[in-house]
Scaffold this motif. Structure first.
Motif, PDB file in Angstrom:
ATOM      1  N   GLY A   1     -29.907  23.817   4.718  1.00 63.04           N
ATOM      2  CA  GLY A   1     -29.428  22.545   3.987  1.00 63.04           C
ATOM      3  C   GLY A   1     -29.974  22.920   2.486  1.00 63.04           C
ATOM      4  O   GLY A   1     -29.060  22.449   1.531  1.00 63.04           O
ATOM      5  N   PRO A   2     -31.235  23.467   2.304  1.00 64.84           N
ATOM      6  CA  PRO A   2     -31.548  23.689   0.885  1.00 64.84           C
ATOM      7  C   PRO A   2     -30.549  24.548   0.125  1.00 64.84           C
ATOM      8  O   PRO A   2     -30.112  25.256   0.455  1.00 64.84           O
ATOM      9  N   GLU A   3     -30.516  23.911  -1.214  1.00 68.32           N
ATOM     10  CA  GLU A   3     -29.772  24.757  -2.277  1.00 68.32           C
ATOM     11  C   GLU A   3     -30.696  25.715  -2.760  1.00 68.32           C
ATOM     12  O   GLU A   3     -31.631  25.426  -3.612  1.00 68.32           O
TER      13      GLU A   3
ATOM     14  N   PRO B   1     -34.283  14.272   1.730  1.00 67.17           N
ATOM     15  CA  PRO B   1     -34.390  14.471   0.252  1.00 67.17           C
ATOM     16  C   PRO B   1     -33.288  15.842  -0.268  1.00 67.17           C
ATOM     17  O   PRO B   1     -33.342  16.470   0.680  1.00 67.17           O
ATOM     18  N   ARG B   2     -33.037  15.664  -1.488  1.00 66.16           N
ATOM     19  CA  ARG B   2     -32.298  16.992  -2.151  1.00 66.16           C
ATOM     20  C   ARG B   2     -33.289  18.128  -2.249  1.00 66.16           C
ATOM     21  O   ARG B   2     -34.277  17.833  -2.855  1.00 66.16           O
TER      22      ARG B   2
ATOM     23  N   SER C   1     -31.914   8.853   3.672  1.00 67.84           N
ATOM     24  CA  SER C   1     -31.273  10.394   3.632  1.00 67.84           C
ATOM     25  C   SER C   1     -32.438  11.542   3.438  1.00 67.84           C
ATOM     26  O   SER C   1     -33.425  11.153   2.753  1.00 67.84           O
TER      27      SER C   1
ATOM     28  N   GLU D   1     -37.095  11.939  -2.026  1.00 67.62           N
ATOM     29  CA  GLU D   1     -35.752  11.857  -2.736  1.00 67.62           C
ATOM     30  C   GLU D   1     -35.269  13.120  -3.242  1.00 67.62           C
ATOM     31  O   GLU D   1     -34.408  13.569  -2.913  1.00 67.62           O
ATOM     32  N   GLU D   2     -36.413  14.108  -3.771  1.00 61.77           N
ATOM     33  CA  GLU D   2     -36.094  15.401  -4.268  1.00 61.77           C
ATOM     34  C   GLU D   2     -37.284  16.334  -4.050  1.00 61.77           C
ATOM     35  O   GLU D   2     -38.400  15.969  -4.412  1.00 61.77           O
TER      36      GLU D   2
ATOM     37  N   ARG E   1     -33.898  21.863  -3.587  1.00 63.48           N
ATOM     38  CA  ARG E   1     -33.528  23.121  -4.413  1.00 63.48           C
ATOM     39  C   ARG E   1     -34.604  23.863  -4.484  1.00 63.48           C
ATOM     40  O   ARG E   1     -35.770  23.706  -4.732  1.00 63.48           O
TER      41      ARG E   1
END
Length: 224
Positions: free
Chosen positions: A91-93, A64-65, A62, A29-30, A67
Motif C-alpha cells: 500500500g505505501p507509495e 492513513p496515507r 480509513s 491520517e498520514e 508515503r
C-alpha cells in the motif's frame, strides 16, 4: 524566550525512542518517511508498540496515507529490493531520491516530526519536534524532495535488479531448460527452496512467467 521541552526533545538511542515516543509512530491520517535504506527506521520495539496501540484504540475510518522516500541504497542488493517491492505491494507509495538525503525523517499526521541524527559511537540521537513552524519547514523540504524523486516502478525500470550470483545462475539454468529437480540438486537446494527462489526472481524482474523473466533478463544483459 521560552522553551517548551514537551514540544521538542532529543532522545538517545532506539530503546529510548521506543519507550518515550513509540506511540507517536501511530499515524491516523498520514505517515511520511524519508530514509537512507530499509534499516534506518528498523525499530522492532517501536513497531510492537504501534501494533499494541492500534489494538487498544478504535480504528481510524480509513487507513492513513503512507508515503516513503528512500535513497538508491534501499535497492543496493537483491534482498533489499525484494523487500521494498513487497512493501510497495502492501500500500505505501514509494519513491526513490537520486540525491543523498541530508536527514532521515518521519512526519506523523503533519503534527510531529522525528529526525534521525548521525550515529555517534554506534548510537543515534532522535529529535522529536512538535513546534508547528518547524514541522511545517520539515514538511516543505519533504514535499520538494518528493516531487523530484522517481516512483519506485519507474526507478526500477531504469536499471537491472540487484541480482546475486545464485540468482544469475538460476536464470542461466532456466534459460538452458534445466528441469527444476536437476537445477535444485546442482545448487544443493531442496526443490521447494529452488522454486521459491525462482518465484522471488520473477518478482524482481516484474515477470509473470519464466519465459517472460528470461526475455527480460536478456534485455537487461543479466544472461547471455
Amino acid at each position: 524566550m521560552s522553551v517548551d521541552l514537551d514540544r521538542n526533545v532529543v532522545l538517545r538511542g532506539e530503546a529510548e525512542l521506543a519507550a518515550r515516543a513509540g506511540r507517536l509512530f501511530a499515524a491516523r491520517e498520514e505517515f511520511l518517511c524519508a530514509a537512507h535504506d530499509l534499516c534506518t527506521w528498523a525499530l522492532p520495539s517501536v513497531h510492537e508498540e504501534v501494533v499494541a496501540r492500534w489494538r487498544r484504540e478504535p480504528p481510524a475510518p480509513s487507513a492513513p496515507r503512507a508515503r516513503k522516500l528512500y535513497a538508491p541504497a534501499a535497492l543496493a542488493d537483491e534482498e533489499s529490493e525484494r523487500r521494498l517491492v513487497e512493501l510497495a505491494a502492501r500500500g505505501p507509495e514509494i519513491r526513490i531520491c537520486a540525491t543523498p538525503l541530508p536527514r532521515e525523517t518521519i512526519v506523523v499526521d503533519r503534527r510531529v516530526a522525528i529526525l534521525a541524527g548521525p550515529p555517534v559511537a554506534g548510537v543515534r540521537e532522535y529529535t522529536v519536534v512538535r513546534s508547528p513552524g518547524v514541522v511545517a519547514g520539515v514538511l516543505a523540504l519533504f514535499e520538494a524532495t518528493w516531487e523530484t524523486a522517481a516512483p519506485l516502478a519507474v526507478h526500477r525500470r531504469s536499471r537491472p535488479p540487484a541480482l546475486g550470483e545464485e540468482s544469475r545462475t538460476i536464470l542461466r539454468m532456466l534459460a538452458g531448460g534445466l528441469k527444476d529437480e536437476a537445477a535444485a540438486r546442482r545448487l544443493g537446494l531442496s526443490l521447494r527452496t529452488y522454486r521459491r527462489r525462482v518465484a522471488e526472481i520473477l518478482v524482481l524482474l516484474d515477470a509473470d512467467s519464466r519465459f517472460q523473466a528470461g526475455l527480460r533478463a536478456r534485455d537487461l544483459g543479466l544472461i547471455g
